[in-house]
Scaffold this motif. Sequence first.
Motif, short mmCIF file in Angstrom:
data_model
loop_
_atom_site.label_atom_id
_atom_site.label_comp_id
_atom_site.label_asym_id
_atom_site.label_seq_id
_atom_site.Cartn_x
_atom_site.Cartn_y
_atom_site.Cartn_z
N ASP A 9 0.82 -1.22 0.00
CA ASP A 9 0.00 0.00 0.00
C ASP A 9 0.86 1.26 0.00
N PHE A 10 1.94 1.23 0.76
CA PHE A 10 2.85 2.37 0.82
C PHE A 10 3.44 2.68 -0.56
N PHE A 11 3.95 1.66 -1.23
CA PHE A 11 4.54 1.90 -2.55
C PHE A 11 3.49 2.26 -3.59
N ALA A 14 2.85 5.86 -3.12
CA ALA A 14 3.94 6.66 -3.68
C ALA A 14 3.77 6.86 -5.18
N CYS A 15 3.12 5.93 -5.85
CA CYS A 15 2.90 6.06 -7.30
C CYS A 15 2.02 7.26 -7.64
N HIS A 16 1.18 7.65 -6.70
CA HIS A 16 0.17 8.68 -7.00
C HIS A 16 0.33 9.95 -6.17
N ASN A 17 1.37 10.04 -5.37
CA ASN A 17 1.52 11.18 -4.46
C ASN A 17 2.90 11.81 -4.66
N GLN A 21 6.69 10.97 -3.14
CA GLN A 21 7.81 10.71 -4.05
C GLN A 21 8.99 11.61 -3.72
N ASP A 22 8.71 12.88 -3.47
CA ASP A 22 9.79 13.82 -3.16
C ASP A 22 10.51 13.44 -1.87
N ARG A 23 9.77 12.89 -0.92
CA ARG A 23 10.40 12.46 0.34
C ARG A 23 11.29 11.24 0.15
N ARG A 70 12.38 9.49 -13.06
CA ARG A 70 11.85 9.26 -14.41
C ARG A 70 10.35 9.49 -14.46
N HIS A 71 9.66 9.07 -13.41
CA HIS A 71 8.22 9.27 -13.33
C HIS A 71 7.89 10.77 -13.32
N GLN A 72 8.61 11.51 -12.51
CA GLN A 72 8.34 12.94 -12.40
C GLN A 72 8.73 13.71 -13.66
N GLU A 73 9.66 13.16 -14.42
CA GLU A 73 10.04 13.76 -15.69
C GLU A 73 9.09 13.35 -16.81
N GLY A 74 8.25 12.35 -16.55
CA GLY A 74 7.27 11.91 -17.52
C GLY A 74 7.75 10.84 -18.48
N SER A 75 8.92 10.25 -18.22
CA SER A 75 9.45 9.25 -19.14
C SER A 75 9.04 7.81 -18.79
N GLU A 76 8.56 7.57 -17.58
CA GLU A 76 8.12 6.23 -17.17
C GLU A 76 7.18 6.36 -15.98
N HIS A 77 6.11 5.57 -15.98
CA HIS A 77 5.21 5.57 -14.83
C HIS A 77 5.82 4.74 -13.71
N LEU A 78 5.76 5.27 -12.51
CA LEU A 78 6.31 4.57 -11.35
C LEU A 78 5.61 3.23 -11.13
#
Length: 108
Positions: A9-11, A14-17, A21-23, A70-78
Amino acid sequence: MSQRQQVIDFFQAACHNSQLQDRLKPPCPPNRQEFSAVARDWGYNFQGEDIDEYVKYYQFYEEFQKAVVRHQEGSEHLATWLNKWEKHLRKLSSTPLDERKDTIKRYL
């Protein structure tokens, strides 16, 4: 809820928050103690050993941080990266004799 389910659930959270992710990305040290400390700050109740039991390899932490970037750059979904990791772990568990140091490198 089991410890394993809390880690999952934690991970998934993280995929949607993006704040979570920044933490979890640098300067957060890539290890189980720091990831579990972040999880506790977010209301989850598990230890670093519980994460290790789920992710299996210490390389996960650093690779997860790279996947966040990579997720935050938009190149891959976490979530896609996490699914690939789980699939890789299932493959290793189904062929335990293939569990060598280089197998993790082949995945990454």
